[in-house]
Design an enzyme around this catalytic site. Structure first.
Site, short mmCIF file in Angstrom:
data_model
loop_
_atom_site.label_atom_id
_atom_site.label_comp_id
_atom_site.label_asym_id
_atom_site.label_seq_id
_atom_site.Cartn_x
_atom_site.Cartn_y
_atom_site.Cartn_z
CG HIS A 92 8.41 9.45 -38.23
ND1 HIS A 92 8.78 8.16 -38.48
CD2 HIS A 92 9.51 10.20 -38.41
CE1 HIS A 92 10.07 8.14 -38.79
NE2 HIS A 92 10.53 9.36 -38.75
CB CYS A 140 24.41 28.87 -38.95
SG CYS A 140 25.83 28.01 -38.26
C1 PEP Z 1 25.65 25.94 -33.30
O1 PEP Z 1 26.33 25.32 -32.47
O2 PEP Z 1 25.29 27.12 -33.16
C2 PEP Z 1 25.22 25.28 -34.54
C3 PEP Z 1 24.63 25.95 -35.50
O3 PEP Z 1 25.42 23.95 -34.66
P1 PEP Z 1 24.53 22.82 -33.91
O4 PEP Z 1 23.32 23.51 -33.33
O5 PEP Z 1 24.19 21.83 -34.97
O6 PEP Z 1 25.47 22.31 -32.88
#
Ligand code: PEP
Ligand code: MG
Length: 571
Positions: free
Chosen positions: A188, A506
């Site tokens: 933490h 993402c």
């Molecule tokens: C991914 O797999 O690229 C993603 C954004 O999801 P996570 O990293 O949460 O699996």
């Protein structure tokens, strides 16, 4: 002297060193003649005092906007209020140990249970248990708990290890850095320092020589370079100049980034790129807004389900989504339904251990197998959708049947709300993660039913190349720029473009300077990254020439949606 450590939070600091040491050692063998009954009464008395003190501190932190810190403090307090902990302390008292020794023994016992749970996150909480127990012992002994609340000048903290509760309520403005001889990235204290953007190094090794030098030279400064992972104390003249140059260059770079807070990301030749932030809790939205991000491109909601005895209720989930939507004030909020399983276990679901968890019962598969669980989350998201620009994103879709079932579950949740007269955005868009090769290959088919795509390059790389993203031994094979992975990414971008629908990415590669030019050249107009990367990426984007990159990476000129505005979702 120079020390090296592992970076928890990048940054540089130049300030005097404050060595934080425990005011006393707790002797675990200490015995006491006071009758056990009186020691138990004393325990209840000091617990009540500490509860009052920490509740007040938590309220103060909450008022100052430190919602996470406030919640963390209450979590620590809950450890002391745990009946099992109290019982274990009482049993040590019965055995004749002093109250202080009994409390620490109880905390160590609790810590061992957390370590034995086999869960890395829970194991980190063992340190928190001792931290809070120590605070209680200070009360019992009438000793002052080390405090960083009033610091007269800027300091860099040096310690063997410190508990998160020490930093809560500290005078943050004066803390220019932290170096710890031990520590862990997921403790933490580390999470807190990173969220406060305090430069920090951990695992620096034995710091006792540093402590001695600081005692002998209290006015000397330390130069902490938590970008490159080192710190110097009593710097020789020639190094001092070098250190000053490094710090000045870093600060100039930081200052140059400042202007990007207020500007939209555009390539040199004017192509608008949307830079959104990834979050696991709503407070991080403050940083996204501070850095001028375009919205939240990925809310990893599974973190709300992890490390809890009970699953979050519909109202608890609704409160988080509502807060996020309100904070974003009309900017996009992409809420991903729980991506549970594999490296993100949820104890409260009591799932069976599996041989191949990354290929097993996880994410949307769990949701479709437990409709009540899924519906609770969908209802919470739908209810919050009237307060902003909310979109639903579903992870791990690997077949059309799963998408059909997901659409049916959403329609059923909507019908229930209609029946109950509860409002929601009737056209809320439903998108899917492109993170499994089967879905990327059939992107043209999936985009007919999905309102948008978000490419999860972390998993897409893992599943395409058959390389476990968590396994250090095969990291040399993990390459998101592998032509096979790029082909699948391009397939998704082009399929969405042909359908006039939105596509974002993402995964971590969006934040890598070596990958982003290729992605932009392939036609990507929207990315979602960790909030700290927003400014450097806006700066990078400004230096790129889309026209040139298109020639290099684009297979064909396709109509690319000109904005983040989505076409109408499902009504
Ligand atoms: C991914 O797999 O690229 C993603 C954004 O999801 P996570 O990293 O949460 O699996
Ligand atoms: Mg993923």
């Amino acid at each position: 002297m120079r020390i090296r450590g592992t970076r928890v939070c990048a940054g540089m600091g130049l300030a005097k060193v404050l060595v934080v040491e425990s005011p006393f050692e707790v002797n675990l063998e200490e015995r006491e003649t006071l009758p056990a009954g009186e020691r138990r009464e004393k325990l209840s008395f000091h617990l009540a005092l500490l509860e009052a003190e920490m509740t007040a501190l938590s309220a103060q932190l909450f008022e100052k906007g430190g919602h996470d810190e406030s919640e963390m403090l209450m979590m620590h307090l809950a450890m002391l209020q745990d009946d099992d902990f109290k019982e274990s302390v009482c049993s040590f008292i019965e055995e004749g140990y002093s109250l202080a020794a009994s409390i620490m023994r109880g905390a160590k016992e609790m810590g061992q249970l957390l370590i034995d749970s086999g869960d890395a996150y829970m194991a980190e909480r063992a340190g928190d248990a001792e931290d809070i127990a120590f605070r209680l012992i200070c009360h019992v002994k009438g000793a002052a708990f080390p405090s960083l609340a009033c610091l007269a000048e800027p300091v860099i903290i040096a310690a063997d290890d410190i508990g998160a509760s020490l930093l809560m309520g500290a005078d943050y403005e004066q803390i220019r850095g932290i170096v710890l001889s031990r520590g862990s990235k997921t403790a933490h204290i580390s999470i807190l320092a990173a969220s406060l953007e305090i430069p920090m190094l951990i695992n620096c090794g034995d710091l006792s020589v540093l402590y001695d030098q600081v005692r002998g030279n209290p006015d000397d400064c330390m130069f902490l370079n938590a970008v490159d992972g080192w710190a110097s104390f009593r710097i020789p003249e020639e190094e001092r100049e070098e250190a000053a140059k490094i710090k000045a260059a870093y600060e100039a770079e930081q200052a140059a980034r400042e202007k990007y807070k207020a500007v939209e990301a555009r390539t040199k030749d004017g192509r608008r790129i949307y830079v959104n932030g990834n979050i696991v809790e709503t407070q991080a939205i403050d940083n996204i807004l501070k850095y001028g991000g375009d919205g939240v491109g990925l809310f990893r909601t599974e973190f709300m389900f992890m490390n809890k005895k009970n699953l979050p209720s519909e109202d608890e989930q609704y409160a988080a989504y509502y807060t996020a939507a309100k904070k974003l004030n009309g900017r996009p909020l992409v809420i991903r339904t729980m991506d549970i399983g594999a490296d993100k276990p949820v104890e409260a679901l009591h799932l069976e251990p599996e041989e191949n968890p990354f290929l097993g019962y996880r994410a949307i598969r769990i949701c479709l197998g437990n409709q009540a669980l899924f519906k609770t989350q969908l209802r919470a998201i739908l209810r919050a959708s009237v307060f902003g620009n909310v979109r639903i994103l579903v992870p791990m879709i690997s077949s059309m049947h799963e998408l059909d079932q997901t659409i049916a579950a959403l329609e059923s949740a909507k019908a229930d709300l209609d029946h109950e007269g509860i409002g929601y955005d009737k056209k809320i868009p439903l998108g899917i993660m492109i993170e499994i090769p089967s879905t990327a290959i059939l992107a043209d088919d999936f985009i007919k039913k999905a309102d948008f795509f978000s490419i999860g390059s972390n998993d897409l790389t893992q599943y395409t190349l058959a390389v476990d993203r968590m396994n250090e031994k095969v990291q040399y094979l993990y390459n998101s720029l592998d032509p096979a992975v790029l082909r699948l990414i391009g397939n998704a971008i082009n399929a969405a473009a042909r359908a006039g629908k939105h596509c974002s990415l993402c995964g971590e590669m969006a934040a890598e300077a070596g990958s982003l030019p290729a992605l932009i050249g392939m036609g990507l107009v929207s990315i979602s990254v960790n909030p700290a990367s927003i400014l450097p990426l806006k700066r990078l984007i400004e230096s790129l020439d889309y026209g040139e990159l298109r020639k290099q990476y684009g297979e064909a000129t396709l109509p690319i949606p000109a904005s983040q505005t989505l076409p109408a979702g499902r009504g």
